[in-house]
Design an enzyme around this catalytic site. Structure first.
Site, short mmCIF file in Angstrom:
data_model
loop_
_atom_site.label_atom_id
_atom_site.label_comp_id
_atom_site.label_asym_id
_atom_site.label_seq_id
_atom_site.Cartn_x
_atom_site.Cartn_y
_atom_site.Cartn_z
N GLU A 1 0.92 -1.26 0.08
CA GLU A 1 0.13 0.13 -0.47
C GLU A 1 0.85 0.99 -0.09
O GLU A 1 0.49 2.05 0.96
CB GLU A 1 -0.78 0.31 0.98
CG GLU A 1 -2.00 -1.48 0.90
CD GLU A 1 -3.13 -1.32 2.30
OE1 GLU A 1 -3.79 -1.92 1.92
OE2 GLU A 1 -2.90 -0.14 3.28
N GLU B 1 -5.66 -8.48 0.63
CA GLU B 1 -6.46 -8.44 1.58
C GLU B 1 -7.77 -7.70 1.72
O GLU B 1 -8.21 -7.08 0.65
CB GLU B 1 -5.54 -7.13 2.85
CG GLU B 1 -4.44 -7.08 3.61
CD GLU B 1 -3.94 -5.47 3.92
OE1 GLU B 1 -4.58 -5.07 4.56
OE2 GLU B 1 -2.92 -5.41 3.80
#
Length: 439
Positions: free
Chosen positions: A161, A345
């Site tokens: 991320e 995720e």
């Protein structure tokens, strides 16, 4: 979707579970510094102990194996494996070697992320990701770790991320290191992605049998406004949240519309940088949690306007599985060079408690089921999705929210470190056992 080749796994990150913050030569990270700063983390929580995974890893490997999942996604703590001069910390490396070997012995595939936000503090002191040298130091770190762990990893991810690292870390200050300057953020993003590209070269050279990729968090932007400006606002939300990362990786350029939002914030880049950043990927990791509803801010951007009457999680995030389908199918249309995808995720936080030895988490069960349906629908539309990782294996340190928000399918009592599989974990275990019998 759920054939023998489609992976179902669970995921964690080093700072969120390991604890042992000063053990065996581990250096301070930016999250050690940030969480020790009053007012930065809810309730003053820190990752000093977390889930004590550093000392309880054998128990946790048994726990993972007991769920019958196919794979485990984890991250390496950069400050645990290198000293400030770039030399290897043998004790830290030995921990990961033992862990990865044990996972392999249990038949689990290993997905290893090099950077899940725990930058060594000494590098932040020298400018952090705003400093181009950090990208070079990251390549050195990737070189060391991939040489040491070669043959024990099925799939490497360079970064987790980068949007969060750049924007939350350097633009709005919600995450470490807590800076607030959009120019810092765009420069940090460039150096994060440059570090990724440089690391890809090291990973391929040192561990040619492993896949190499990166993990991006993506968000769906929608509007309930009726004007063209509102519709443009939703587009701009996705451009800054998704395209800011994916365009450099898959098109070797930043989206021009970014500078509508942030005029004058273009990063300094050298000739050849975008070719390094755009190195071919074996896979793209996608993290998805919620959508954001926006309207035009009346200028050149957007303002969030939360919708009323929708289901939300403990984080306050809207449950919106359709957004995952929309994004996956949109990426297939917009990126001709889109590599295979893993959902690295997806999950939800809820206020889970142990009652009579059990943890009921019906919202999480419904959340996972609905998002699996969205993934299956995207697969049927031709999106090449190879696997799905539940966030998270167990409750852990949820960054600026400390220990209040529980994402795990396994409950952790932080006072005793007792692990209690929730109802969701039991259902995952049963589902995978049934799948194995069918095969």
């Amino acid at each position: 979707m759920w054939n023998k080749d489609f992976l179902l796994g669970v995921a964690t990150a080093a700072y969120q579970i390991e604890g042992a913050a000063t053990a065996d030569g581990r250096l301070p990270s930016i999250w050690d510094t940030f969480s020790a700063t009053p007012g930065k983390v809810l309730h003053g929580d820190t990752g000093d102990v977390a889930c004590d995974h550093y000392h309880r890893w054998e128990q946790d490997v048994d726990l993972i194996a007991s769920l019958h999942v196919d794979a485990y996604r984890l991250s390496i703590s950069w400050p645990r494996v290198m000293d400030a001069e770039g030399n290897p910390n043998r004790k830290g490396l030995a921990f990961y070697k033992r862990l990865l070997k044990a996972l392999r012995e249990r038949g689990l595939k290993t997905f290893v992320t090099l950077y899940h936000w725990d930058l060594p503090q000494h590098l932040e002191d020298a400018g952090g990701w705003v400093n181009r040298d950090t990208a070079l130091r990251f390549a050195d770190y990737a070189d060391l770790v991939s040489r040491e762990l070669a043959g024990l990893v099925d799939a490497w991810a360079t970064l987790n991320e980068p949007w969060c690292s750049a924007y939350l870390g350097y633009a709005n200050g919600h995450h470490a290191p807590g800076k607030q300057d959009i120019v810092f953020a765009t420069q940090a993003m460039h150096h994060l992605l440059l570090g990724h590209g440089l690391a890809v070269r090291k990973l391929r050279a040192n561990d040619p049998g492993a896949q190499v990729g990166i993990v991006a968090n993506v968000g769906r932007g929608t509007t309930n406004g009726g004007s063209a400006a509102d519709r443009r606002a939703a587009e701009l939300f996705e451009i800054q949240h998704n395209n800011w990362v994916l365009d450099p990786l898959l098109k070797k350029q930043y989206p021009a519309a970014l500078w509508e939002l942030w005029p004058g914030a273009q990063p300094m880049a050298l000739d050849g940088d975008m070719d390094i950043i755009g190195a071919p990927l074996d896979y793209l990791g996608i993290n998805y949690y919620f959508r954001t509803n926006v309207v035009s801010d009346g200028a050149h951007g957007f303002t969030e306007v939360p919708l009323a009457g929708v289901e939300r999680t403990q984080m306050g995030w809207e449950v919106y599985p359709q957004g995952l389908y929309d994004l996956l199918t949109g990426f297939k249309r917009n990126y001709p060079q889109l590599p295979p995808i893993y959902i690295t995720e997806n999950g939800t936080a809820s206020d889970d408690k142990v009652v009579d030895g059990a943890v009921e988490d019906p919202q999480r069960i419904a959340f996972l089921s609905r998002h699996w349906t969205a993934v299956d629908s995207a697969v049927k539309e031709g999106v090449d999705i190879r696997g799905y990782f539940i966030w998270s294996l167990m409750d852990n340190f949820e960054w600026a929210f400390g220990y209040e928000r529980r994402f795990g399918i396994v409950h952790v009592d932080y006072a005793t470190q007792a692990r209690t599989p929730k109802r969701s974990a039991q259902l995952v275990k049963r589902f995978l056992a049934d799948r194995a019998r069918r095969e």
